[in-house]
Motif scaffolding. Structure first.
Motif, short mmCIF file in Angstrom:
data_model
loop_
_atom_site.label_atom_id
_atom_site.label_comp_id
_atom_site.label_asym_id
_atom_site.label_seq_id
_atom_site.Cartn_x
_atom_site.Cartn_y
_atom_site.Cartn_z
N VAL A 31 0.70 -1.24 0.14
CA VAL A 31 0.12 0.05 0.03
C VAL A 31 1.05 1.26 0.34
N TYR A 32 2.12 1.03 0.73
CA TYR A 32 2.88 2.38 0.52
C TYR A 32 3.57 2.68 -0.72
N PHE A 33 3.68 1.65 -1.57
CA PHE A 33 4.01 1.56 -2.95
C PHE A 33 3.11 2.71 -3.81
N TRP A 34 1.76 2.40 -3.35
CA TRP A 34 0.84 3.05 -4.38
C TRP A 34 0.66 4.57 -3.77
N ILE A 35 0.71 4.56 -2.37
CA ILE A 35 0.58 5.94 -2.05
C ILE A 35 1.82 6.96 -2.41
N ILE A 36 2.95 6.38 -2.45
CA ILE A 36 4.16 7.27 -2.86
C ILE A 36 3.99 7.56 -4.42
N LYS A 37 3.45 6.53 -5.01
CA LYS A 37 3.51 6.39 -6.38
C LYS A 37 2.57 7.69 -6.78
N VAL A 38 1.33 7.75 -6.09
CA VAL A 38 0.46 8.98 -6.25
C VAL A 38 0.94 10.12 -6.07
N LEU A 39 1.76 10.12 -4.98
CA LEU A 39 2.45 11.43 -4.44
C LEU A 39 3.32 12.00 -5.51
N THR A 244 6.14 16.97 -1.59
CA THR A 244 7.51 16.53 -1.40
C THR A 244 7.80 16.21 -0.16
N VAL A 245 7.24 17.01 0.84
CA VAL A 245 7.36 16.63 2.52
C VAL A 245 6.66 15.24 2.75
N ALA A 246 5.51 14.88 2.01
CA ALA A 246 4.87 13.74 2.45
C ALA A 246 5.57 12.61 1.72
N ILE A 247 6.15 12.94 0.48
CA ILE A 247 6.96 11.80 -0.15
C ILE A 247 8.27 11.61 0.77
N LEU A 248 8.87 12.35 1.35
CA LEU A 248 10.05 12.49 2.40
C LEU A 248 9.72 11.58 3.45
N GLY A 249 8.59 11.95 3.88
CA GLY A 249 7.94 10.97 5.15
C GLY A 249 8.04 9.74 5.02
N PHE A 250 7.22 9.37 3.96
CA PHE A 250 6.93 7.97 3.47
C PHE A 250 8.04 7.32 2.92
N VAL A 251 9.14 7.85 2.27
CA VAL A 251 10.34 7.10 1.96
C VAL A 251 11.23 6.88 3.07
N ALA A 252 11.12 7.83 4.10
CA ALA A 252 12.08 7.81 5.34
C ALA A 252 11.60 6.46 6.21
#
Length: 268
Positions: A31-39, A244-252
């Protein structure tokens, strides 16, 4: 299949046995893959437009091209999946893919009704060449340089196609919010079909992957663009920064938790 694995397409043990050259270079489909992909799709859309307004079209395309090529060089240089390297490359592909579609439309005056099928044909050609060469389109078999090259060619084509398709739907009467609704429904179709046994995992995955682009881009455009264009008028810069902040949070989180690392990658 666990509840976190959506539209997974992992190959069987026989396939794994033939491709041990390096660890799989893409994350597990959670599910994280799809969230970050959309972001990343939305952030790439607004970042491209923001850079174009800030620097001008030509400098923006030049900077975007250099960042795109640099991120891919780094991605190809490592021998296993690294969260921040992989997702940086995805972000840069998103920005560059947006620019490619915009250059055709704005710079060369190619209508979206023409660029959308052109990008669709390009994606189909990539898939055809990939399958003819490797006999699989599974993202869980990206463990050779050639497969990795096919993978990123397909990713770039999906971003360009999604950009053109999203802009097409927004300009033929649906608007950005209407496009959000359209693609939100559309992305559920391959997921439901796959779970119902009507669509194979590889086809379902790539179908959903393509749709995430116009979905994320339509959401970001709706948030950023002015009221006269059907948006909320939050601004390209603020929307780009917040996504960008949201992406950084999920990737971290993924880099620390390794929730997106398969057993083959974890062992390397």
């Amino acid at each position: 299949m666990s509840t976190e694995h959506v539209l997974d397409d992992r190959p069987d043990a026989h396939t794994h046995a033939r491709i041990r050259g390096m660890a799989n270079k893409v994350p597990e489909v959670t599910v994280y893959f799809w969230i970050i992909k959309v972001l990343t799709t939305g952030m790439g859309e607004t970042a491209s437009d923001y850079l174009g307004h800030l620097l001008g079209p030509i400098p923006a395309v030049g900077l975007g091209t250099l960042a795109f090529l640099g991120s891919l060089v780094l991605q190809f240089a490592v021998r296993r999946y690294v969260a921040w390297i992989y997702w940086t490359a995805i972000v840069m592909v998103s920005v560059f893919g947006t620019m490619a579609a915009d250059v055709l439309h704005v710079g060369l005056h190619v209508p979206y009704t023409l660029s959308t099928p052109l990008f669709l044909a390009a994606l189909a050609a990539v898939f055809a060449l990939w399958y003819a060469s490797e006999r699989t389109l599974s993202i869980h078999s990206i463990s050779t340089r050639r497969r990795e090259a096919f993978y990123w060619a397909a990713v770039l084509a999906t971003f360009a196609l999604g950009t053109a398709a999203g802009d097409l739907s927004a300009t033929i009467g649906l608007g950005y919010l209407g496009s959000v609704a359209l693609y939100a429904v559309a992305i559920s179709v391959p997921a439901v079909a796959h779970r119902g046994g009507l669509l194979g995992p590889v086809v379902a995955f790539w179908s959903a992957y393509v749709i995430t682009r116009p979905l994320g881009a339509s959401i970001a455009d709706w948030m950023a663009l002015p009221h006269r264009r059907g948006g909320l008028d939050w601004g390209l810069g603020p929307v780009t920064l917040s996504w960008t902040v949201a992406i950084l949070g999920f990737v971290a989180y993924l880099a620390v938790s390794r929730r997106d690392v398969g057993s083959d990658s974890a062992a390397v």
